[in-house]
Design a protein around this motif. Structure first.
Motif, PDB file in Angstrom:
ATOM      1  N   ARG A  30       0.838  -1.204   0.000  1.00  0.00           N
ATOM      2  CA  ARG A  30       0.000   0.000   0.000  1.00  0.00           C
ATOM      3  C   ARG A  30       0.873   1.255   0.000  1.00  0.00           C
ATOM      4  O   ARG A  30       0.559   2.242  -0.690  1.00  0.00           O
ATOM      5  N   ILE A  31       1.948   1.231   0.767  1.00  0.00           N
ATOM      6  CA  ILE A  31       2.868   2.376   0.792  1.00  0.00           C
ATOM      7  C   ILE A  31       3.465   2.600  -0.598  1.00  0.00           C
ATOM      8  O   ILE A  31       3.525   3.727  -1.105  1.00  0.00           O
ATOM      9  N   SER A  32       3.882   1.519  -1.230  1.00  0.00           N
ATOM     10  CA  SER A  32       4.460   1.622  -2.568  1.00  0.00           C
ATOM     11  C   SER A  32       3.435   2.142  -3.574  1.00  0.00           C
ATOM     12  O   SER A  32       3.739   3.023  -4.391  1.00  0.00           O
ATOM     13  N   ALA A  33       2.207   1.627  -3.497  1.00  0.00           N
ATOM     14  CA  ALA A  33       1.165   2.065  -4.427  1.00  0.00           C
ATOM     15  C   ALA A  33       0.814   3.533  -4.240  1.00  0.00           C
ATOM     16  O   ALA A  33       0.368   4.203  -5.181  1.00  0.00           O
ATOM     17  N   ALA A  34       1.026   4.045  -3.025  1.00  0.00           N
ATOM     18  CA  ALA A  34       0.756   5.461  -2.748  1.00  0.00           C
ATOM     19  C   ALA A  34       1.902   6.363  -3.188  1.00  0.00           C
ATOM     20  O   ALA A  34       1.797   7.586  -3.070  1.00  0.00           O
ATOM     21  N   GLY A  35       2.998   5.755  -3.657  1.00  0.00           N
ATOM     22  CA  GLY A  35       4.052   6.560  -4.266  1.00  0.00           C
ATOM     23  C   GLY A  35       5.334   6.701  -3.489  1.00  0.00           C
ATOM     24  O   GLY A  35       6.184   7.507  -3.863  1.00  0.00           O
ATOM     25  N   ALA A  36       5.509   5.914  -2.416  1.00  0.00           N
ATOM     26  CA  ALA A  36       6.725   6.027  -1.612  1.00  0.00           C
ATOM     27  C   ALA A  36       7.483   4.707  -1.607  1.00  0.00           C
ATOM     28  O   ALA A  36       6.913   3.631  -1.821  1.00  0.00           O
ATOM     29  N   ASP A  37       8.753   4.799  -1.353  1.00  0.00           N
ATOM     30  CA  ASP A  37       9.585   3.613  -1.167  1.00  0.00           C
ATOM     31  C   ASP A  37       9.308   3.061   0.226  1.00  0.00           C
ATOM     32  O   ASP A  37       9.555   3.752   1.215  1.00  0.00           O
ATOM     33  N   PRO A  38       8.796   1.828   0.343  1.00  0.00           N
ATOM     34  CA  PRO A  38       8.511   1.289   1.691  1.00  0.00           C
ATOM     35  C   PRO A  38       9.726   1.282   2.601  1.00  0.00           C
ATOM     36  O   PRO A  38       9.577   1.396   3.825  1.00  0.00           O
ATOM     37  N   ALA A  39      10.912   1.185   2.021  1.00  0.00           N
ATOM     38  CA  ALA A  39      12.126   1.186   2.852  1.00  0.00           C
ATOM     39  C   ALA A  39      12.379   2.552   3.485  1.00  0.00           C
ATOM     40  O   ALA A  39      13.126   2.656   4.460  1.00  0.00           O
ATOM     41  N   ALA A  40      11.742   3.606   2.930  1.00  0.00           N
ATOM     42  CA  ALA A  40      11.955   4.964   3.438  1.00  0.00           C
ATOM     43  C   ALA A  40      10.869   5.400   4.408  1.00  0.00           C
ATOM     44  O   ALA A  40      10.920   6.518   4.927  1.00  0.00           O
ATOM     45  N   VAL A  41       9.881   4.531   4.648  1.00  0.00           N
ATOM     46  CA  VAL A  41       8.784   4.853   5.555  1.00  0.00           C
ATOM     47  C   VAL A  41       8.807   3.839   6.706  1.00  0.00           C
ATOM     48  O   VAL A  41       8.604   2.642   6.486  1.00  0.00           O
ATOM     49  N   THR A  42       9.062   4.316   7.915  1.00  0.00           N
ATOM     50  CA  THR A  42       9.121   3.423   9.072  1.00  0.00           C
ATOM     51  C   THR A  42       7.719   2.939   9.410  1.00  0.00           C
ATOM     52  O   THR A  42       6.806   3.741   9.589  1.00  0.00           O
ATOM     53  N   LEU A  43       7.572   1.619   9.506  1.00  0.00           N
ATOM     54  CA  LEU A  43       6.293   1.000   9.849  1.00  0.00           C
ATOM     55  C   LEU A  43       6.302   0.683  11.335  1.00  0.00           C
ATOM     56  O   LEU A  43       7.040  -0.197  11.792  1.00  0.00           O
ATOM     57  N   VAL A  44       5.500   1.417  12.094  1.00  0.00           N
ATOM     58  CA  VAL A  44       5.373   1.173  13.529  1.00  0.00           C
ATOM     59  C   VAL A  44       4.143   0.300  13.749  1.00  0.00           C
ATOM     60  O   VAL A  44       3.018   0.700  13.413  1.00  0.00           O
ATOM     61  N   ALA A  45       4.352  -0.889  14.286  1.00  0.00           N
ATOM     62  CA  ALA A  45       3.267  -1.834  14.543  1.00  0.00           C
ATOM     63  C   ALA A  45       2.664  -1.533  15.905  1.00  0.00           C
ATOM     64  O   ALA A  45       3.341  -1.650  16.931  1.00  0.00           O
ATOM     65  N   VAL A  46       1.394  -1.128  15.918  1.00  0.00           N
ATOM     66  CA  VAL A  46       0.760  -0.652  17.148  1.00  0.00           C
ATOM     67  C   VAL A  46       0.078  -1.818  17.856  1.00  0.00           C
ATOM     68  O   VAL A  46      -0.863  -2.420  17.336  1.00  0.00           O
TER      69      VAL A  46
END
Length: 217
Positions: free
Chosen positions: A17-33
């Protein structure tokens, strides 16, 4: 039994989903809540490779820290919720990033218990009184005050207003502009329901619970 493979698969779906929205997933920290879930869920999340874990409740964080540590994993814990100063002492040994600092008095207590700690300033994007965060015009003075306390102010955090994902866009856009204007680096915004809008508006960190673990009981 918690299915680690299912969590890993959902994490890949979030990254897609992050990639489809236009960002590199490696550049967006995923915090698991993990709020509202048992310690075993936090252990499974770490086993699934999610090593940035977020918790909203002080009374839940310490048992989860202990459970995950006993499994051999070493995640980075993010504190996300409204926080009373008297809870800081018990959390200080465990929190890697304090995401919900919304007043100088709280920052002073964090600085006393964890000198040089990494923090984000939480901004109330909607003006809703039930939501945490400082007001828009308090952001710059608070960043300065926390910096003067010796804290490592890395960026800003915001929660979207109630409504549709698109309703979140103006607030997210404002938050990203403020991060840039103040020469900060972290823009923590976006949850399971408004992830795409947050990424499109420049999130560097997203906080995902139900998108990884399903609905809370």
């Amino acid at each position: 039994m918690i299915d680690v493979g299912a969590i890993r698969a959902r994490a890949e779906e979030v990254r897609a989903r992050i990639s489809a929205a236009g960002a590199d997933p490696a550049a967006v920290t995923l915090v698991a809540v993990t709020k509202g879930f048992p310690p075993a869920l936090a252990v499974a999340a770490a086993e699934a490779g999610l090593l940035d874990l977020g918790e909203n409740y002080a009374q839940e964080l310490v048992p989860k820290v202990d459970a995950v540590a006993s499994s051999g994993a070493a995640p980075r814990w993010h504190f996300l919720g409204n926080l009373q100063r008297n809870k800081v002492r018990s959390l200080a040994p465990h929190v890697s990033l304090w995401q919900s600092v919304d007043r100088a008095a709280l920052g002073a207590e964090i600085a006393r218990r964890a000198p040089g700690a990494a923090v984000l300033v939480q901004v109330n994007l909607s003006g809703e009184p039930q939501k945490g965060g400082c007001s828009h015009d308090e952001v710059e003075p608070l960043v300065a005050a926390l910096t003067d306390l010796g804290l490592d102010v890395r960026g800003l955090m915001g929660v979207a207003p109630a409504g549709t994902a698109e309703d979140a866009r103006p607030g997210f856009r404002w938050l990203r502009r403020e991060v840039d204007r103040l020469a900060l680096t972290v823009c923590s915004m976006g949850m399971s329901s408004d992830l795409e809008v947050a990424v499109q508006e420049g999130a560097t960190m997203v906080r995902i619970g139900t998108g990884l673990f399903g609905a809370r009981s």
